[in-house]
Scaffold this motif. Structure first.
Motif, PDB file in Angstrom:
ATOM      1  N   PHE A   1     -13.450  18.720  -0.458  1.00  0.00           N
ATOM      2  CA  PHE A   1     -13.101  17.553  -1.275  1.00  0.00           C
ATOM      3  C   PHE A   1     -13.703  16.275  -0.700  1.00  0.00           C
ATOM      4  O   PHE A   1     -14.019  15.342  -1.458  1.00  0.00           O
ATOM      5  CB  PHE A   1     -11.583  17.428  -1.384  1.00  0.00           C
ATOM      6  N   LYS A   2     -13.844  16.217   0.623  1.00  0.00           N
ATOM      7  CA  LYS A   2     -14.466  15.029   1.218  1.00  0.00           C
ATOM      8  C   LYS A   2     -15.933  14.922   0.817  1.00  0.00           C
ATOM      9  O   LYS A   2     -16.459  13.812   0.617  1.00  0.00           O
ATOM     10  CB  LYS A   2     -14.331  15.071   2.740  1.00  0.00           C
ATOM     11  N   ARG A   3     -16.622  16.050   0.713  1.00  0.00           N
ATOM     12  CA  ARG A   3     -18.019  16.009   0.288  1.00  0.00           C
ATOM     13  C   ARG A   3     -18.169  15.587  -1.167  1.00  0.00           C
ATOM     14  O   ARG A   3     -19.180  15.003  -1.557  1.00  0.00           O
ATOM     15  CB  ARG A   3     -18.655  17.386   0.496  1.00  0.00           C
ATOM     16  N   ILE A   4     -17.139  15.863  -1.978  1.00  0.00           N
ATOM     17  CA  ILE A   4     -17.218  15.529  -3.406  1.00  0.00           C
ATOM     18  C   ILE A   4     -16.739  14.110  -3.670  1.00  0.00           C
ATOM     19  O   ILE A   4     -17.400  13.322  -4.359  1.00  0.00           O
ATOM     20  CB  ILE A   4     -16.413  16.549  -4.236  1.00  0.00           C
ATOM     21  N   PHE A   5     -15.561  13.750  -3.129  1.00  0.00           N
ATOM     22  CA  PHE A   5     -14.928  12.474  -3.460  1.00  0.00           C
ATOM     23  C   PHE A   5     -15.098  11.405  -2.379  1.00  0.00           C
ATOM     24  O   PHE A   5     -14.614  10.288  -2.540  1.00  0.00           O
ATOM     25  CB  PHE A   5     -13.432  12.683  -3.718  1.00  0.00           C
ATOM     26  N   GLY A   6     -15.718  11.732  -1.256  1.00  0.00           N
ATOM     27  CA  GLY A   6     -15.911  10.748  -0.214  1.00  0.00           C
ATOM     28  C   GLY A   6     -15.185  11.112   1.066  1.00  0.00           C
ATOM     29  O   GLY A   6     -14.213  11.882   1.053  1.00  0.00           O
ATOM     30  N   PRO A   7     -15.625  10.537   2.192  1.00  0.00           N
ATOM     31  CA  PRO A   7     -15.028  10.911   3.480  1.00  0.00           C
ATOM     32  C   PRO A   7     -13.601  10.443   3.666  1.00  0.00           C
ATOM     33  O   PRO A   7     -12.897  10.945   4.542  1.00  0.00           O
ATOM     34  CB  PRO A   7     -15.965  10.247   4.499  1.00  0.00           C
ATOM     35  N   GLU A   8     -13.142   9.467   2.880  1.00  0.00           N
ATOM     36  CA  GLU A   8     -11.781   8.963   3.024  1.00  0.00           C
ATOM     37  C   GLU A   8     -10.766   9.790   2.242  1.00  0.00           C
ATOM     38  O   GLU A   8      -9.566   9.512   2.301  1.00  0.00           O
ATOM     39  CB  GLU A   8     -11.713   7.501   2.563  1.00  0.00           C
ATOM     40  N   THR A   9     -11.196  10.767   1.494  1.00  0.00           N
ATOM     41  CA  THR A   9     -10.294  11.584   0.686  1.00  0.00           C
ATOM     42  C   THR A   9      -9.516  12.530   1.590  1.00  0.00           C
ATOM     43  O   THR A   9     -10.091  13.201   2.454  1.00  0.00           O
ATOM     44  CB  THR A   9     -11.079  12.392  -0.356  1.00  0.00           C
ATOM     45  N   ASN A  10      -8.218  12.579   1.376  1.00  0.00           N
ATOM     46  CA  ASN A  10      -7.359  13.471   2.153  1.00  0.00           C
ATOM     47  C   ASN A  10      -6.406  14.182   1.190  1.00  0.00           C
ATOM     48  O   ASN A  10      -5.377  13.648   0.806  1.00  0.00           O
ATOM     49  CB  ASN A  10      -6.575  12.680   3.207  1.00  0.00           C
ATOM     50  N   ILE A  11      -6.769  15.367   0.766  1.00  0.00           N
ATOM     51  CA  ILE A  11      -5.987  16.146  -0.196  1.00  0.00           C
ATOM     52  C   ILE A  11      -5.541  17.439   0.471  1.00  0.00           C
ATOM     53  O   ILE A  11      -6.374  18.188   1.010  1.00  0.00           O
ATOM     54  CB  ILE A  11      -6.805  16.466  -1.472  1.00  0.00           C
ATOM     55  N   ASN A  12      -4.251  17.678   0.427  1.00  0.00           N
ATOM     56  CA  ASN A  12      -3.683  18.903   0.997  1.00  0.00           C
ATOM     57  C   ASN A  12      -3.576  19.951  -0.120  1.00  0.00           C
ATOM     58  O   ASN A  12      -2.739  19.850  -1.002  1.00  0.00           O
ATOM     59  CB  ASN A  12      -2.311  18.626   1.607  1.00  0.00           C
ATOM     60  N   VAL A  13      -4.459  20.925  -0.074  1.00  0.00           N
ATOM     61  CA  VAL A  13      -4.505  21.970  -1.093  1.00  0.00           C
ATOM     62  C   VAL A  13      -3.941  23.253  -0.489  1.00  0.00           C
ATOM     63  O   VAL A  13      -4.471  23.758   0.508  1.00  0.00           O
ATOM     64  CB  VAL A  13      -5.940  22.205  -1.598  1.00  0.00           C
ATOM     65  N   ARG A  14      -2.885  23.760  -1.096  1.00  0.00           N
ATOM     66  CA  ARG A  14      -2.304  25.016  -0.630  1.00  0.00           C
ATOM     67  C   ARG A  14      -2.726  26.156  -1.552  1.00  0.00           C
ATOM     68  O   ARG A  14      -2.925  25.961  -2.735  1.00  0.00           O
ATOM     69  CB  ARG A  14      -0.776  24.930  -0.599  1.00  0.00           C
ATOM     70  N   GLY A  15      -2.833  27.325  -0.980  1.00  0.00           N
ATOM     71  CA  GLY A  15      -3.156  28.509  -1.759  1.00  0.00           C
ATOM     72  C   GLY A  15      -4.527  29.074  -1.479  1.00  0.00           C
ATOM     73  O   GLY A  15      -4.800  30.226  -1.830  1.00  0.00           O
ATOM     74  N   ILE A  16      -5.421  28.297  -0.857  1.00  0.00           N
ATOM     75  CA  ILE A  16      -6.759  28.807  -0.557  1.00  0.00           C
ATOM     76  C   ILE A  16      -6.671  29.956   0.453  1.00  0.00           C
ATOM     77  O   ILE A  16      -7.370  30.976   0.325  1.00  0.00           O
ATOM     78  CB  ILE A  16      -7.667  27.693  -0.013  1.00  0.00           C
ATOM     79  N   GLY A  17      -5.795  29.802   1.429  1.00  0.00           N
ATOM     80  CA  GLY A  17      -5.629  30.877   2.405  1.00  0.00           C
ATOM     81  C   GLY A  17      -5.088  32.147   1.773  1.00  0.00           C
ATOM     82  O   GLY A  17      -5.452  33.260   2.174  1.00  0.00           O
TER      83      GLY A  17
END
Length: 247
Positions: free
Chosen positions: A68-84
């Protein structure tokens, strides 16, 4: 027989006050919200636990936060659950597919041979493997049916679950003239703990209710009974005792 005048003189039932109505509404809301909230919390916690275990093995370039940082910028901090969880499922399917092949079975036999040469590890591995095969085996069922047995003494009845017919040394050395059944008698309100007992087949009464309905009866401490008239409908609460007749 009462006269109309006596009926008019009887006090009318008092309506519940504001706080009593508020309390009843609050309890009703708790009954509705608690199962939903607890279910969501358990699922969310389980997903987070799997993510915390699996994601450290994923390279940093493929971590969800870095993506998400590569898409929306280095300041983006999104906690996405379920990928694991997705990674774990894909990895498990891949391992199962490999294990069903000739090469996979050969590798498993070689690895188990190494494990059995380790004194402590082989005991842990054998126990975990046996539990996993018992729980996740698709060809066998955990319990056959629900039943009634007299336990802990005659005259006291308990709900149990028939696991299988008793075999091996237990069936041979038990002092009984007939067949034995292995019965798991659960505890209330936690049915995962209980006692494994061996009863003569003639002392076990099989029930028509399903395993799920019997488990609900145990967990609810007898407050929820299965619907005997229509098994397809949900279980119904236990009937309230009839009021005592006036003396």
């Amino acid at each position: 027989m009462k006269t109309p005048f006596e009926e008019e003189l009887q006090p009318k039932p008092r309506k519940p006050g504001f706080f009593a109505s508020l309390r009843a509404s609050f309890l009703t809301g708790i009954v509705v919200i608690a199962p939903i909230g607890l279910t969501v919390w358990l699922i969310w916690t389980a997903i987070g636990w799997v993510d915390s275990f699996v994601l450290p093995f994923v390279p940093d370039a493929y971590q969800p936060e870095e993506f998400f940082k590569r898409i929306f910028g280095p300041e983006t901090n999104i906690n996405v659950r379920g990928i694991g969880v997705v990674v774990f499922l894909l990895f498990t399917v891949f391992v199962g597919w490999i294990a069903k092949g000739v090469i996979g079975r050969a590798l498993i036999r070689w690895a188990e041979h190494l494990v059995h040469r380790m004194p402590v590890v082989r005991s842990i591995y054998s126990g975990v493997k046996q539990i996993a095969e018992t729980i996740f085996a698709q060809s066998e069922r955990s319990f056959e049916t629900a039943c009634l047995v007299q336990y802990p003494r005659r005259g006291i009845w308990a709900i149990g679950f028939i696991s299988t017919s008793t075999k091996g040394e237990v069936a041979q050395k038990a002092e009984t003239g007939g067949d034995l059944l292995s019965v798991f008698v659960p505890t209330t309100p936690n049915p995962t703990s209980g006692f494994l007992l061996f009863f003569p087949k003639e002392d076990v009464i099989e029930l028509d209710m399903s395993i799920e309905d019997a488990a609900k009866l145990v967990i609810s401490a007898g407050l929820v009974y299965p619907n005997a008239k229509d098994p397809t409908r949900p279980a119904r609460p236990a009937p309230e005792p009839a009021p005592r007749a006036a003396e």
